[in-house]
Scaffold this active site. Structure first.
Site, PDB file in Angstrom:
ATOM      1  N   ARG A   1       0.871  -1.186   0.000  1.00 24.81           N
ATOM      2  CA  ARG A   1       0.000   0.000   0.000  1.00 24.81           C
ATOM      3  C   ARG A   1       0.901   1.227   0.000  1.00 24.81           C
ATOM      4  O   ARG A   1       1.776   1.352   0.861  1.00 24.81           O
ATOM      5  CB  ARG A   1      -0.909   0.047   1.217  1.00 24.81           C
TER       6      ARG A   1
ATOM      7  N   CYS B   1     -16.035   2.773   0.844  1.00 27.22           N
ATOM      8  CA  CYS B   1     -14.869   1.946   1.186  1.00 27.22           C
ATOM      9  C   CYS B   1     -14.471   2.117   2.645  1.00 27.22           C
ATOM     10  O   CYS B   1     -13.885   1.216   3.236  1.00 27.22           O
ATOM     11  CB  CYS B   1     -13.706   2.306   0.275  1.00 27.22           C
TER      12      CYS B   1
END
Ligand code: CP
Ligand code: NVA
Length: 326
Positions: free
Chosen positions: A108, A272
């Site tokens: 990430r 999300c």
């Protein structure tokens, strides 16, 4: 032809066919059922997984960690101050080292090019847990939640309102095109997605009878929607843009008026997360107009955000099992 994703990277949904995405979703549903029934197959027994994070994360980090534990793997968290990755060592060298020690790598971070560089040199599957450009594991969880509520993806009308250039919007657009959905970006013209990405998505949609529309007109964008989706107006790394985004996106806030404009009482709301929906966080107290969704919608019966959040585990598990599982 049976689907086999062994050894594949998972960087963007562009690299996957509709059948392959369906395969991952079917596997996610199976793994969720197994977990609910307490069946432990340990499909990642003895594997070592590197969890590389340049940005913070609650859901993605925890989903990878829990998925590793559930399936008998070891997940090693490597935060931004723990390893060199581009600081004192090239990304290429770190990739080659991690690839000798781990069976798979989650990344990430900021630049999408970094996850591509890792994937080029690691020699083991690399999974994108969010970059500035894409967030593909999120979209698997979103689609799983839509399947659970609507029973199908093809023809589903999915309207994303808010920052049309965000990583989630980009990944939803690609995924929706691949799955034959009717996808709309509803945003200020200043925040429309890159035209080259829209072109790519439309090319995918032409093969699946999908549709990609981009509009600044809320009524046009949300009418008939089965799903309303939003994300924060300023993503991680865009903190200096908060004030400007509030000005541009305030009209696109997901509130009951917008939900009613869909004309669909069974519309579901997805996000999300994390989300600003009240003034109970440090940042929303500092910027009281920052809420991309109202508390009323967030807590409504239409909201499926916590099912969606839970589905991050099952879908991330599916990606790991499909690419490195025995
Ligand atoms: N949705 C999502 O990716 O959340 P985190 O940033 O908490 O991982
Ligand atoms: N667009 C958001 C998604 C967070 C999961 C961000 O990048 O901050």
């Amino acid at each position: 032809m049976p689907i086999n994703l062994t050894g594949r990277h998972f960087l963007t949904l562009k690299d996957f066919t509709r059948d392959e995405i369906e395969f991952l979703l079917d596997l996610s549903i199976e793994l969720k059922q197994y977990k609910q029934e307490g069946i432990r197959d340990r499909r990642l027994e003895g594997k070592n997984i590197a969890l590389v994070f340049e940005k913070p994360s609650t859901r993605t980090r925890c989903a990878f960690a829990v998925a590793c534990f559930d399936e008998g793997a070891h997940g090693e968290y490597l935060g931004k101050d723990d390893i060199q990755l581009g600081k004192k060592e090239t990304v290429r060298d770190t990739a080659r080292v991690l690839g000798r020690m781990f069976d798979g790598i989650q990344f990430r971070g900021f630049k999408h090019e970094k996850v591509e560089e890792l994937a080029r040199h690691a020699g083991v599957p690399v999974w994108n847990g969010l970059t500035d450009r894409f967030h593909p594991t999120q979209v698997l969880a979103d689609f799983m939640t839509i399947l659970e509520n609507k029973g199908c993806l093809r023809g589903i009308k999915l309207a994303f309102t808010g920052d049309g250039r965000s990583n989630t919007a980009n990944s939803l657009m690609i995924g929706a095109a691949k799955m034959g959905m009717d996808f709309r970006i509803v945003s200020s013209e200043k925040l429309y997605p890159d035209s080259s990405l829209v072109k790519e998505a439309r090319a995918f949609a032409s093969e699946t009878s999908g549709k990609i529309s981009i509009t600044s007109d809320i009524r046009e964008g949300v009418t008939g929607a089965d799903v309303i989706y939003t994300d924060v107006w300023a993503s991680m790394g865009e903190e200096d843009k908060i004030a400007e985004r509030i000005k541009l996106l305030k009209p696109y806030q997901v509130n009951m008026e917008l939900i009613e404009k869909t004309g669909n009482p069974d519309v579901i709301f997805l996000h999300c997360l994390p989300s600003f929906h009240n003034l109970d966080t440090d940042i929303s107290r500092q910027y009281p107009d920052i809420c991309e969704v109202t508390e009323e919608v967030f807590e409504s019966r239409n909201s499926k955000v916590f099912d969606e959040s839970e589905n991050r585990i099952h879908t991330i598990k599916a990606v790991m099992v499909a690419t490195i599982g025995d």
